[in-house]
Design a protein around this motif. Structure first.
Motif, PDB file in Angstrom:
ATOM      1  N   ILE A   1       6.385 -10.652 -11.397  1.00  0.00           N
ATOM      2  CA  ILE A   1       5.535 -11.154 -10.309  1.00  0.00           C
ATOM      3  C   ILE A   1       4.723 -10.032  -9.666  1.00  0.00           C
ATOM      4  N   ALA A   2       4.919  -8.775 -10.088  1.00  0.00           N
ATOM      5  CA  ALA A   2       4.236  -7.633  -9.472  1.00  0.00           C
ATOM      6  C   ALA A   2       3.329  -6.960 -10.477  1.00  0.00           C
ATOM      7  N   VAL A   3       2.155  -6.520  -9.996  1.00  0.00           N
ATOM      8  CA  VAL A   3       1.181  -5.829 -10.825  1.00  0.00           C
ATOM      9  C   VAL A   3       0.657  -4.623 -10.046  1.00  0.00           C
ATOM     10  N   ALA A   4       0.682  -3.448 -10.678  1.00  0.00           N
ATOM     11  CA  ALA A   4       0.102  -2.258 -10.062  1.00  0.00           C
ATOM     12  C   ALA A   4      -1.405  -2.318 -10.262  1.00  0.00           C
ATOM     13  N   ARG A   5      -2.123  -2.713  -9.214  1.00  0.00           N
ATOM     14  CA  ARG A   5      -3.573  -2.902  -9.314  1.00  0.00           C
ATOM     15  C   ARG A   5      -4.316  -1.573  -9.402  1.00  0.00           C
ATOM     16  N   ASP A   6      -3.844  -0.568  -8.672  1.00  0.00           N
ATOM     17  CA  ASP A   6      -4.417   0.768  -8.703  1.00  0.00           C
ATOM     18  C   ASP A   6      -3.348   1.729  -8.201  1.00  0.00           C
ATOM     19  N   PRO A   7      -3.608   3.038  -8.186  1.00  0.00           N
ATOM     20  CA  PRO A   7      -2.560   3.980  -7.770  1.00  0.00           C
ATOM     21  C   PRO A   7      -2.041   3.780  -6.358  1.00  0.00           C
ATOM     22  N   GLY A   8      -2.800   3.071  -5.523  1.00  0.00           N
ATOM     23  CA  GLY A   8      -2.369   2.902  -4.140  1.00  0.00           C
ATOM     24  C   GLY A   8      -1.984   1.503  -3.756  1.00  0.00           C
TER      25      GLY A   8
ATOM     26  N   ALA B   1       0.848  -1.195   0.000  1.00  0.00           N
ATOM     27  CA  ALA B   1       0.000   0.000   0.000  1.00  0.00           C
ATOM     28  C   ALA B   1       0.875   1.233   0.000  1.00  0.00           C
ATOM     29  N   LEU B   2       0.700   2.108  -0.995  1.00  0.00           N
ATOM     30  CA  LEU B   2       1.507   3.320  -1.112  1.00  0.00           C
ATOM     31  C   LEU B   2       1.061   4.355  -0.089  1.00  0.00           C
ATOM     32  N   SER B   3       2.012   5.048   0.511  1.00  0.00           N
ATOM     33  CA  SER B   3       1.684   6.115   1.456  1.00  0.00           C
ATOM     34  C   SER B   3       0.997   7.272   0.743  1.00  0.00           C
ATOM     35  N   GLN B   4       1.468   7.599  -0.466  1.00  0.00           N
ATOM     36  CA  GLN B   4       0.860   8.634  -1.297  1.00  0.00           C
ATOM     37  C   GLN B   4       0.475   8.002  -2.634  1.00  0.00           C
ATOM     38  N   PRO B   5      -0.800   7.612  -2.798  1.00  0.00           N
ATOM     39  CA  PRO B   5      -1.197   6.943  -4.050  1.00  0.00           C
ATOM     40  C   PRO B   5      -0.840   7.765  -5.278  1.00  0.00           C
ATOM     41  N   ASP B   6      -0.219   7.102  -6.251  1.00  0.00           N
ATOM     42  CA  ASP B   6       0.175   7.777  -7.477  1.00  0.00           C
ATOM     43  C   ASP B   6       0.363   6.718  -8.560  1.00  0.00           C
ATOM     44  N   PHE B   7      -0.193   6.953  -9.736  1.00  0.00           N
ATOM     45  CA  PHE B   7      -0.102   5.982 -10.821  1.00  0.00           C
ATOM     46  C   PHE B   7       1.350   5.711 -11.204  1.00  0.00           C
ATOM     47  N   THR B   8       2.129   6.780 -11.371  1.00  0.00           N
ATOM     48  CA  THR B   8       3.511   6.624 -11.822  1.00  0.00           C
ATOM     49  C   THR B   8       4.355   5.895 -10.789  1.00  0.00           C
ATOM     50  N   THR B   9       4.213   6.252  -9.523  1.00  0.00           N
ATOM     51  CA  THR B   9       4.994   5.603  -8.472  1.00  0.00           C
ATOM     52  C   THR B   9       4.636   4.129  -8.360  1.00  0.00           C
ATOM     53  N   ALA B  10       3.342   3.800  -8.442  1.00  0.00           N
ATOM     54  CA  ALA B  10       2.924   2.400  -8.380  1.00  0.00           C
ATOM     55  C   ALA B  10       3.511   1.608  -9.537  1.00  0.00           C
TER      56      ALA B  10
END
Length: 369
Positions: free
Chosen positions: A217-224, A194-203
């Motif tokens: 093995i990793a997928v950015a499900r949403d910005p957070g 879980a991102l502290s500051q949701p952001d599409f680019t950071t995820a």
């Protein structure tokens, strides 16, 4: 030979200048921008009594405190009614604490003790054993011990002096954990970050960094949220797998923001703030009124008398406005340098930034706190 060295130096400078800006940015550990879902703290709260106060406890008008004292004494075989109590050395308090994840029975945690009644000070008091409960009503810790308030309150003859808040105290390690909280952070062979500051680019960058180390093995499900499948060779070492992920570095992306605190005159601008070409004028109007004594002397042989009058002078000065033109796509350093060049104060900068935003030239989110 010297020409060759000069040419080599120029080539090195050119090589540095064409490196992408993101590559020069300092890397940040994933651990510092995201946490594993399911790993969380829990709040605890309890009610108790602080004893040993030097007459600074709750007054006898506080019937809740008197009833609590009577109930407490009853457990020790002493039967009294609240009306029979005249104690001012006891205060009713609320006890709060945060139960960190993965603590075990027998561990200690810090607690905060806050007066609930009309006590003047908790200085020198001792908290009696108080159970601490979570939102589900179960007791997870028991608190007890002497308070540390980090201040004082003293008064006599109508004069008083106070430091900090003597009605709130702390007890470091004042509660003993009696029950642990089960923590489940793996589900279906996956963990979620879980991102502290949701952001599409950071995820997206987190998912790419993990893929570069362990494969896809990793997928950015949403910005957070970034979901990560646990590899088969790490199934027996989940802690080591998470530790390896947390040590990976990325360059987080942030939205352009300008934070303004009008109460203190503080302005904080992120590095992504840019503006279009705009002209800024800054000037001031000064009005000064002075009053002097004037003597009116009559002509000789006129028969008049000398009169003293008040003479009022009004002077208006309008300072020459300083005008500066900011180039298109100016960086935050350009904005600050330009505003400083025209002698703008922090409060002037606040008004200028608000005007630039209203003109549509400031490409940033302007937040006032």
């Amino acid at each position: 030979m010297r020409k060759a060295l000069v040419l080599l130096s120029v080539l090195c400078l050119l090589a540095v200048s064409i490196v992408p800006a993101g590559a020069l940015a300092a890397g940040v550990r994933i651990k510092d921008v995201a946490k594993v879902q399911g790993v969380r703290s829990n709040q605890l709260v309890g009610y108790g009594l602080v004893v040993g106060l030097a007459g600074t406890g709750d007054s006898t008008k506080n019937m809740a405190t008197m009833q609590s004292i009577a109930n407490m004494l009853r457990t020790f075989g002493v039967t009294v009614t609240p009306a029979q109590l005249q104690a001012k050395n006891v205060a009713a308090v609320m006890v709060t604490a945060v139960l960190p994840p993965f603590v075990k029975p027998g561990d200690t945690i810090d607690i905060t003790v806050s007066s609930l009644g009309d006590a003047k000070s908790l200085q020198g008091g001792t908290l009696l054993q108080a159970p601490l409960r979570a939102a589900n009503g179960l007791v997870y810790a028991v608190a007890q011990g002497p308070l540390s308030i980090g201040g004082y309150a003293a008064g006599s003859g109508g004069a008083s002096q106070q430091k900090n808040f003597p009605t709130v105290g702390t007890i470091p390690g004042g509660a003993i954990v009696e029950r642990d909280v089960p923590v489940e952070f793996t589900a279906g062979g996956q963990i979620a970050l879980a991102l502290s500051q949701p952001d599409f680019t950071t995820a997206s960058r987190i998912a790419e960094a993990i893929a570069g180390r362990f494969g896809p093995i990793a997928v950015a499900r949403d910005p957070g949220t970034v979901t990560v499948s646990i590899p088969d060779y790490y199934r027996g070492d989940i802690v080591g797998f998470i530790a390896a992920i947390e040590e990976l570095t990325i360059v987080p992306d942030t939205a352009a923001k300008v934070i303004i605190n009008e109460r203190t005159g503080t302005v904080v601008m992120g590095g992504q703030v840019t503006i279009d070409e705009v002209a800024v004028a800054q000037g001031g109007l000064s009005v000064r009124i002075t009053r002097d004594k004037a003597v009116s002397q009559p002509p000789p042989l006129s028969g008049g008398s000398t009169v003293v009058t008040d003479k009022t002078t009004l002077q208006v000065d309008e300072a020459k406005a300083s005008v500066v033109t900011l180039p298109p796509a100016a960086s935050v350093s350009d904005v600050v340098a330009a505003l400083n060049a025209i002698g703008a104060t922090p409060r002037d900068i606040i008004a200028i930034l608000q005007a630039i935003k209203a003109a549509g030239a400031l490409h940033a989110d302007l937040q006032i706190i």
